[in-house]
Design a protein around this motif. Structure first.
Motif, PDB file in Angstrom:
ATOM      1  N   ASN A 446      39.935  40.084  37.646  1.00  0.00           N
ATOM      2  CA  ASN A 446      38.776  40.791  37.700  1.00  0.00           C
ATOM      3  C   ASN A 446      37.744  40.285  36.846  1.00  0.00           C
ATOM      4  O   ASN A 446      36.296  40.768  37.298  1.00  0.00           O
ATOM      5  CB  ASN A 446      39.348  42.680  37.591  1.00  0.00           C
ATOM      6  N   SER A 449      36.749  36.100  37.721  1.00  0.00           N
ATOM      7  CA  SER A 449      38.014  35.488  39.318  1.00  0.00           C
ATOM      8  C   SER A 449      37.572  34.998  39.303  1.00  0.00           C
ATOM      9  O   SER A 449      38.261  33.636  40.388  1.00  0.00           O
ATOM     10  CB  SER A 449      37.375  36.535  40.207  1.00  0.00           C
ATOM     11  N   SER A 475      50.282  35.695  42.002  1.00  0.00           N
ATOM     12  CA  SER A 475      49.269  37.061  42.738  1.00  0.00           C
ATOM     13  C   SER A 475      48.618  37.759  41.388  1.00  0.00           C
ATOM     14  O   SER A 475      49.639  37.201  40.646  1.00  0.00           O
ATOM     15  CB  SER A 475      49.860  38.190  43.184  1.00  0.00           C
ATOM     16  N   HIS A 476      48.009  38.738  41.617  1.00  0.00           N
ATOM     17  CA  HIS A 476      46.966  38.434  40.274  1.00  0.00           C
ATOM     18  C   HIS A 476      47.831  40.042  39.224  1.00  0.00           C
ATOM     19  O   HIS A 476      48.433  41.244  40.687  1.00  0.00           O
ATOM     20  CB  HIS A 476      45.296  39.264  40.374  1.00  0.00           C
ATOM     21  N   MET A 479      47.454  44.048  41.602  1.00  0.00           N
ATOM     22  CA  MET A 479      46.668  43.720  42.527  1.00  0.00           C
ATOM     23  C   MET A 479      47.303  45.109  43.664  1.00  0.00           C
ATOM     24  O   MET A 479      48.522  45.352  44.012  1.00  0.00           O
ATOM     25  CB  MET A 479      47.773  42.762  43.243  1.00  0.00           C
ATOM     26  N   LYS A 480      46.581  45.573  43.982  1.00  0.00           N
ATOM     27  CA  LYS A 480      46.780  46.241  45.703  1.00  0.00           C
ATOM     28  C   LYS A 480      47.466  45.460  46.810  1.00  0.00           C
ATOM     29  O   LYS A 480      46.602  44.506  46.852  1.00  0.00           O
ATOM     30  CB  LYS A 480      46.206  47.457  46.393  1.00  0.00           C
ATOM     31  N   ASP A 483      44.108  43.749  48.280  1.00  0.00           N
ATOM     32  CA  ASP A 483      43.734  42.465  48.072  1.00  0.00           C
ATOM     33  C   ASP A 483      44.436  41.678  47.795  1.00  0.00           C
ATOM     34  O   ASP A 483      43.679  40.682  47.911  1.00  0.00           O
ATOM     35  CB  ASP A 483      43.982  43.214  46.466  1.00  0.00           C
ATOM     36  N   LYS A 486      43.049  40.022  50.913  1.00  0.00           N
ATOM     37  CA  LYS A 486      41.998  39.042  50.552  1.00  0.00           C
ATOM     38  C   LYS A 486      42.018  37.732  49.717  1.00  0.00           C
ATOM     39  O   LYS A 486      41.868  36.658  50.057  1.00  0.00           O
ATOM     40  CB  LYS A 486      41.667  39.824  49.899  1.00  0.00           C
ATOM     41  N   LEU A 487      43.431  37.962  48.594  1.00  0.00           N
ATOM     42  CA  LEU A 487      42.864  36.462  48.594  1.00  0.00           C
ATOM     43  C   LEU A 487      43.742  34.879  49.007  1.00  0.00           C
ATOM     44  O   LEU A 487      43.414  34.440  48.917  1.00  0.00           O
ATOM     45  CB  LEU A 487      44.751  36.730  47.116  1.00  0.00           C
TER      46      LEU A 487
END
Length: 701
Positions: A446, A449, A475-476, A479-480, A483, A486-487
């Motif tokens: 975050n 990015s 993944s980050h 993360m939800k 999210d 979107k990635l």
């Protein structure tokens, strides 16, 4: 064709079979990221255990980024290596990335060691001694863990002075030397040659009665100049040994040195001895873990063995095959503004004085020895200290972990004229890597990015460039599901796979639960899957051995959203534990939807690539084409027999064509051999469907 010009019997070896293709390894992994210590520009060496990782790249303690070390975080690279080996990984390469507090880390290591002010941020160092007797110790690699502890030990060796019967038949034995090298520093105990006032190199006796020992000698009288230390020199022409005083007053008193014949050959009554003085060096971390120990080092910086320099500053130099991998660099002398080094440690006594300045128990600060009975007693006491070993300890200071690395450090650089490479460029020269990942590269996404997105794209581009690799993407953290979707929407490649969420483990460093990026676990599961089953089996439905949970618990409804988009999930199943529950790439091409298909084709392609190199420059005709067809067919039949290909007969499982139907005359004129290969790989049973209906007993089957 061999020539037969004279009659005779000629035996020749011929081959009646096609060449064979050996399957390549698919489990060797490459990790890239920051860690506590270790090389940045040197070519990575293969690691087979976490112990080997720690020996080179440091322990698992947290990293501290920033000028004040305020940004602390887990050592994700160490954690990933630990997870990789726990999950079943066997072979690992590591590329360490480091971003100094200012500027870029240089690719030419020689530029690092100009002057103290020009040292790159991150290298711990220490200046030992006072001018003119001083030298520098520099941590070879940057990092907070470079604040090492060096323990120097000086001790006496065994007596090398002996005797043999006089070859002329005389009654007096002849003194001899054994196991002594030219340039060795020796301690000489020779009552007649050294302590007798009439001896040519002995100091003159004091005038008048011997003075009483001073209980508190002044500092100006403290010296090591009176120690009976000499340098052994052997005349190459005559083979005669001479012993030259180390200190200027002794050299001036007797420039020629002592001959071996000056010693009493009657050793039993004379008590003469010549004992080499050697140096030992132990390099330890702050917590006492050994990084290496070296013993039997000569004190003379100009020492040579068999004509090869092996002094302390040669062994721990910046360059050279011997010094590569040693944890510290020792630089002899002061550095001028133009970065030229002038040697200040010229002999063993100067090295001893420099070490004595550390003032950590070395204790050579004795009063000047006078040649009377009291002086002899003091000398005998010091000799006992030498026999036990005099220890000096140096502590390096100033190391730091730099700044959090970004795109530039991960991308790396490798100029054609450079001997060094950094970042992902290091992996380009290592052929056997099949899996690549950047554990921790998505940390604090975050806050950075753009950097994180660039690093992810670099991993994908690297795998695509190298062709026979797959990139495992993280993944980050935190993360939800929206999210991570979107990635994934920004990514598309048949050479990469994305995994979500982060894996929770028990951290052995903090003894607390810790969320880790999944790539370390996934790479280990890939390796375990290939070893226990095969590369064509999908690396999924596998237990995550090191997990105690996951950052986010995913249910079936949520995975129904993630799976079609190519996001591989970790799931917890009651009674079946924590499992990896997905095996898709991030490709939009349905032909390359599954990870095992991508990896199996990489295995086939690389195996055929390596196994057919013999065909280059062979005559491009029917014989070669038949040999190539047979070679590849034999390899694919073995794959079919092992269950890797679909079809009840080889003809249904694959085909190999290499003839005029695959090559035009233009291909032949331009030296091209074109072989067409088709295989029917096995797809994973991702959806197992059982259709159940009612059956009445009177119906016929």
């Amino acid at each position: 064709m061999p020539e037969y010009l004279a009659p005779g019997v000629f035996v020749e070896e011929v081959s009646f079979r096609s060449k064979s293709i050996e399957g390549v390894s698919t489990t060797t992994t490459g990790f890239i990221g920051p860690c506590r210590y270790g090389p940045v520009t040197e070519e990575p060496d293969i690691l087979t255990s976490l112990t080997e990782f720690e020996r080179t790249y440091g322990d698992g303690n947290q990293l501290a980024f920033g000028a004040d070390g305020a940004t602390t975080g887990p050592n994700y690279l160490w954690q990933a290596a630990r997870s990789f080996f726990e999950e079943g990984g066997k072979r690992l390469y590591v590329s360490r990335v480091f971003r100094p507090l200012s500027g870029n880390y240089p690719s030419d290591l020689a530029a690092l060691f100009g002057s103290e002010e020009r040292f790159p941020d991150g290298h711990a160092r220490l200046l030992v001694g006072t001018a003119p007797d001083q030298f520098r110790i520099v941590a070879r690699y940057p990092g907070e863990a470079g604040k090492l502890k060096l323990r120097f030990t000086v001790r006496l060796g065994a007596n090398v002075l002996g005797s043999l019967p006089d070859p002329g038949g005389g009654p007096t034995p002849v003194p001899t030397l054994a196991n002594l090298a030219d340039g060795d520093v020796v301690w000489i105990t020779a009552p007649k040659a050294l302590l007798d006032p009439a001896a040519p190199d002995a100091p003159p006796p004091p005038a008048g009665p011997a003075p009483a020992p001073d209980a508190n000698p002044p500092a100006t009288a403290r010296t090591i100049a009176s120690l009976p230390l000499y340098v052994a020199r052997k005349d190459a022409a005559t083979g005669v040994w001479r012993f030259h005083g180390l200190t200027p007053d002794r050299v001036a008193a007797n420039p020629a040195g002592f001959l071996i014949g000056d010693f009493d050959p009657n050793l039993a009554s004379g008590g003469d001895s010549i004992r080499p003085v050697s140096l030992s060096l132990d390099v330890l971390t702050n917590d006492g873990r050994s990084l290496g120990a070296w013993s039997g080092l000569p004190l003379d910086p100009k020492h040579k063995s068999a004509g090869v320099p092996d002094g302390l500053f040669d062994l721990f130099s910046l360059k050279g095959k011997v010094s590569i991998g040693l944890p510290v660099v020792l630089l002899n002398g002061s550095v001028a503004a133009d970065a030229t080094v002038s040697n200040t440690i010229e002999d063993g006594s100067e090295l001893l004085k420099a070490l004595d300045s550390l003032d950590t128990g070395f204790d050579l600060k004795i009063s000047k020895i006078e040649w009377d009975d009291a002086g002899r007693n003091e000398l005998a006491a010091l000799k006992k200290k030498f026999e036990r070993g005099l220890v000096a300890t140096a502590y390096l200071k100033g190391g730091n972990d730099g700044l959090l690395p970004g795109r530039t450090e991960y991308e790396g650089r490798a100029e054609p004229t450079d001997d060094h490479a950094t970042g992902l460029k290091q992996f380009e020269s290592i052929e056997d890597i099949s899996i690549v990942a950047g554990p921790g590269s998505t940390w604090k996404a975050n806050d950075r990015s753009e950097d994180v997105a660039a690093i992810t794209n670099l991993l994908i581009a690297h795998a695509e460039k190298m062709r026979y690799r797959i990139a495992v993407l993280d993944s980050h953290e935190a993360m939800k599901i929206a999210d991570v979707r979107k990635l994934k929407a920004k990514l598309d490649s048949k050479y990469a796979a994305l995994y979500y969420p982060w894996v929770t483990v028990f951290d052995p460093v903090t003894r607390q639960p810790l969320n880790l990026p999944p790539s370390g676990f996934v790479a280990g599961i890939y390796a375990r899957n290939d070893t226990e089953r095969a590369v064509y089996k999908a690396p999924a439905n596998e237990v995550v051995r090191g997990a105690i949970g996951f950052e986010t618990l995913i249910n079936t409804a949520q995975q129904e959203v993630l799976n079609p988009e190519g996001i591989n999930a970790f799931r917890f199943f009651e009674g079946r534990g924590n499992r990896l529950w997905g095996a898709r790439t991030i490709s939009s091409d349905p032909e390359w939807k599954y990870v095992n298909i991508r990896r199996y084709f990489a295995y086939l392609e690389r195996s055929i690539d390596k196994g057919t190199q013999w065909a280059v420059f062979e005559p491009n005709g029917e014989a070669l084409w038949a040999n190539v067809r047979a070679t590849i067919r034999d390899f694919l039949i073995n794959e079919w027999a092992s269950g890797a290909l679909l079809g009840d007969k080889p003809e249904k499982a694959f085909f190999v064509r290499c003839d005029r139907s695959t090559m035009t005359q233009n291909d032949l004129d331009n030296g091209r051999l074109v072989c067409l290969i088709g295989v029917a790989p096995l797809k994973p049973a991702e959806f197992v469907i059982f259709r159940i209906g009612q059956w009445t007993a009177d119906q016929k089957s």
